[in-house]
Design a protein around this motif. Structure first.
Motif, PDB file in Angstrom:
ATOM      1  N   LEU A   1      54.776  12.677 -25.677  1.00  0.00           N
ATOM      2  CA  LEU A   1      53.931  11.829 -26.515  1.00  0.00           C
ATOM      3  C   LEU A   1      52.783  11.261 -25.707  1.00  0.00           C
ATOM      4  N   PRO A   2      51.615  11.130 -26.341  1.00  0.00           N
ATOM      5  CA  PRO A   2      50.518  10.474 -25.618  1.00  0.00           C
ATOM      6  C   PRO A   2      50.825   8.992 -25.466  1.00  0.00           C
ATOM      7  N   GLY A   3      50.384   8.403 -24.393  1.00  0.00           N
ATOM      8  CA  GLY A   3      50.605   6.981 -24.164  1.00  0.00           C
ATOM      9  C   GLY A   3      49.654   6.145 -25.003  1.00  0.00           C
ATOM     10  N   PHE A   4      49.736   4.857 -24.811  1.00  0.00           N
ATOM     11  CA  PHE A   4      48.842   3.914 -25.488  1.00  0.00           C
ATOM     12  C   PHE A   4      47.854   3.409 -24.450  1.00  0.00           C
ATOM     13  N   ASN A   5      46.582   3.776 -24.606  1.00  0.00           N
ATOM     14  CA  ASN A   5      45.533   3.390 -23.665  1.00  0.00           C
ATOM     15  C   ASN A   5      44.554   2.465 -24.348  1.00  0.00           C
ATOM     16  N   GLY A   6      44.046   1.498 -23.577  1.00  0.00           N
ATOM     17  CA  GLY A   6      43.074   0.588 -24.153  1.00  0.00           C
ATOM     18  C   GLY A   6      42.546  -0.401 -23.141  1.00  0.00           C
ATOM     19  N   LYS A   7      41.912  -1.454 -23.663  1.00  0.00           N
ATOM     20  CA  LYS A   7      41.357  -2.522 -22.831  1.00  0.00           C
ATOM     21  C   LYS A   7      42.037  -3.828 -23.174  1.00  0.00           C
ATOM     22  N   ILE A   8      42.278  -4.636 -22.153  1.00  0.00           N
ATOM     23  CA  ILE A   8      42.892  -5.946 -22.361  1.00  0.00           C
ATOM     24  C   ILE A   8      41.852  -6.873 -22.985  1.00  0.00           C
ATOM     25  N   VAL A   9      42.178  -7.434 -24.159  1.00  0.00           N
ATOM     26  CA  VAL A   9      41.264  -8.368 -24.819  1.00  0.00           C
ATOM     27  C   VAL A   9      41.737  -9.807 -24.683  1.00  0.00           C
ATOM     28  N   SER A  10      43.006  -9.996 -24.353  1.00  0.00           N
ATOM     29  CA  SER A  10      43.530 -11.349 -24.184  1.00  0.00           C
ATOM     30  C   SER A  10      44.746 -11.298 -23.282  1.00  0.00           C
ATOM     31  N   ILE A  11      44.831 -12.281 -22.402  1.00  0.00           N
ATOM     32  CA  ILE A  11      46.012 -12.421 -21.560  1.00  0.00           C
ATOM     33  C   ILE A  11      46.253 -13.911 -21.369  1.00  0.00           C
ATOM     34  N   ALA A  12      47.493 -14.332 -21.512  1.00  0.00           N
ATOM     35  CA  ALA A  12      47.812 -15.761 -21.418  1.00  0.00           C
ATOM     36  C   ALA A  12      49.149 -15.942 -20.716  1.00  0.00           C
ATOM     37  N   SER A  13      49.281 -17.116 -20.090  1.00  0.00           N
ATOM     38  CA  SER A  13      50.510 -17.470 -19.400  1.00  0.00           C
ATOM     39  C   SER A  13      50.734 -18.962 -19.566  1.00  0.00           C
ATOM     40  N   LYS A  14      51.961 -19.345 -19.879  1.00  0.00           N
ATOM     41  CA  LYS A  14      52.316 -20.748 -20.068  1.00  0.00           C
ATOM     42  C   LYS A  14      53.594 -21.064 -19.313  1.00  0.00           C
TER      43      LYS A  14
ATOM     44  N   SER B   1      56.678 -18.510 -17.452  1.00  0.00           N
ATOM     45  CA  SER B   1      57.930 -18.221 -18.167  1.00  0.00           C
ATOM     46  C   SER B   1      57.640 -17.599 -19.532  1.00  0.00           C
ATOM     47  N   ILE B   2      56.454 -17.831 -20.073  1.00  0.00           N
ATOM     48  CA  ILE B   2      56.027 -17.168 -21.312  1.00  0.00           C
ATOM     49  C   ILE B   2      54.662 -16.549 -21.049  1.00  0.00           C
ATOM     50  N   ARG B   3      54.572 -15.238 -21.236  1.00  0.00           N
ATOM     51  CA  ARG B   3      53.315 -14.523 -21.002  1.00  0.00           C
ATOM     52  C   ARG B   3      53.033 -13.616 -22.187  1.00  0.00           C
ATOM     53  N   SER B   4      51.760 -13.398 -22.447  1.00  0.00           N
ATOM     54  CA  SER B   4      51.402 -12.476 -23.518  1.00  0.00           C
ATOM     55  C   SER B   4      50.130 -11.735 -23.156  1.00  0.00           C
ATOM     56  N   VAL B   5      50.009 -10.541 -23.682  1.00  0.00           N
ATOM     57  CA  VAL B   5      48.837  -9.702 -23.460  1.00  0.00           C
ATOM     58  C   VAL B   5      48.539  -8.959 -24.763  1.00  0.00           C
ATOM     59  N   VAL B   6      47.238  -8.822 -25.058  1.00  0.00           N
ATOM     60  CA  VAL B   6      46.790  -8.070 -26.231  1.00  0.00           C
ATOM     61  C   VAL B   6      45.869  -6.975 -25.730  1.00  0.00           C
ATOM     62  N   ILE B   7      46.156  -5.735 -26.134  1.00  0.00           N
ATOM     63  CA  ILE B   7      45.382  -4.575 -25.700  1.00  0.00           C
ATOM     64  C   ILE B   7      44.839  -3.870 -26.936  1.00  0.00           C
ATOM     65  N   ARG B   8      43.528  -3.693 -26.982  1.00  0.00           N
ATOM     66  CA  ARG B   8      42.894  -2.958 -28.083  1.00  0.00           C
ATOM     67  C   ARG B   8      42.800  -1.497 -27.671  1.00  0.00           C
ATOM     68  N   SER B   9      43.292  -0.627 -28.533  1.00  0.00           N
ATOM     69  CA  SER B   9      43.375   0.792 -28.231  1.00  0.00           C
ATOM     70  C   SER B   9      41.997   1.450 -28.218  1.00  0.00           C
ATOM     71  N   THR B  10      41.845   2.412 -27.307  1.00  0.00           N
ATOM     72  CA  THR B  10      40.641   3.224 -27.273  1.00  0.00           C
ATOM     73  C   THR B  10      40.877   4.580 -27.926  1.00  0.00           C
ATOM     74  N   GLN B  11      42.128   4.887 -28.271  1.00  0.00           N
ATOM     75  CA  GLN B  11      42.437   6.185 -28.847  1.00  0.00           C
ATOM     76  C   GLN B  11      42.914   6.108 -30.299  1.00  0.00           C
ATOM     77  N   PHE B  12      43.493   4.983 -30.707  1.00  0.00           N
ATOM     78  CA  PHE B  12      43.943   4.800 -32.085  1.00  0.00           C
ATOM     79  C   PHE B  12      43.014   3.789 -32.744  1.00  0.00           C
ATOM     80  N   ASN B  13      42.239   4.235 -33.693  1.00  0.00           N
ATOM     81  CA  ASN B  13      41.192   3.434 -34.312  1.00  0.00           C
ATOM     82  C   ASN B  13      41.731   2.136 -34.909  1.00  0.00           C
ATOM     83  N   GLY B  14      41.327   1.004 -34.362  1.00  0.00           N
ATOM     84  CA  GLY B  14      41.697  -0.294 -34.906  1.00  0.00           C
ATOM     85  C   GLY B  14      43.049  -0.825 -34.499  1.00  0.00           C
ATOM     86  N   ALA B  15      43.805  -0.101 -33.698  1.00  0.00           N
ATOM     87  CA  ALA B  15      45.158  -0.531 -33.333  1.00  0.00           C
ATOM     88  C   ALA B  15      45.125  -1.456 -32.122  1.00  0.00           C
ATOM     89  N   THR B  16      46.021  -2.426 -32.132  1.00  0.00           N
ATOM     90  CA  THR B  16      46.199  -3.314 -30.981  1.00  0.00           C
ATOM     91  C   THR B  16      47.680  -3.380 -30.628  1.00  0.00           C
TER      92      THR B  16
END
Length: 158
Positions: free
Chosen positions: A76-89, A93-108
């Motif tokens: 299967l092809p992987g999920f590639n994209g750019k990081i649009v948000s990264i947070a740590s609190k 102990s709580i971290r989150s990252v949001v990646i917008r895909s460059t290969q799947f139109n509109g997917a995050t």
């Protein structure tokens, strides 16, 4: 005569009450079952390694950087994209990252990690596009993480 003076405003009040609408019914949007599927070529269940999930929270992860997730199934092809948000609190102990895909139109890809006091980490996440009718939800089964394919309208109310 006083009765006639009061009858005009009283009649007007009754007319307003009779024609007024006290409760309007809320319109509920029906789910759009005709949205195109974005992940139709993918299986319903994709294994993901914990090391792949950990790599998204590495020290070089920053907004604007490229990011990729490889699936355990190398066909299967992987999920590639750019990081649009990264947070740590709370001291990471709580971290989150949001990646917008460059290969799947509109997917995050939205991924969150929470670490307990004993150091164990758990992950939650999803791959979603609001323009399409399917998505993947990250779930844990027997110490293994899987992306489970779901229908958009099963998870999101419009």
């Amino acid at each position: 005569m006083n009765y006639l003076k009061l009858s005009g405003p009283g009649l007007l009040f009754i007319l307003c009450c009779a024609t007024g609408f006290a409760q309007n019914r809320a319109t509920i949007n029906e789910p759009d079952f005709n949205k195109p599927a974005l992940f139709s070529n993918f299986p319903d269940k994709i294994p993901v390694t914990i090391d792949e999930l950990k790599s998204l929270f590495s020290h070089d992860a920053a907004r604007g950087n490229a990011a990729a997730v490889s699936f355990a199934d190398k066909k299967l092809p992987g999920f590639n994209g750019k990081i649009v948000s990264i947070a740590s609190k709370y001291n990471n102990s709580i971290r989150s990252v949001v990646i917008r895909s460059t290969q799947f139109n509109g997917a995050t890809l939205t991924l969150s990690s929470s670490t307990t006091t004993d150091g164990a980490a758990s992950y939650t996440g999803r791959i979603i596009s609001f323009q399409h009718g399917d998505l993947f939800l990250l779930q844990r089964e027997n110490d293994q993480y899987y992306l489970i394919k779901k229908k958009y309208h099963e998870l999101i109310n419009e």
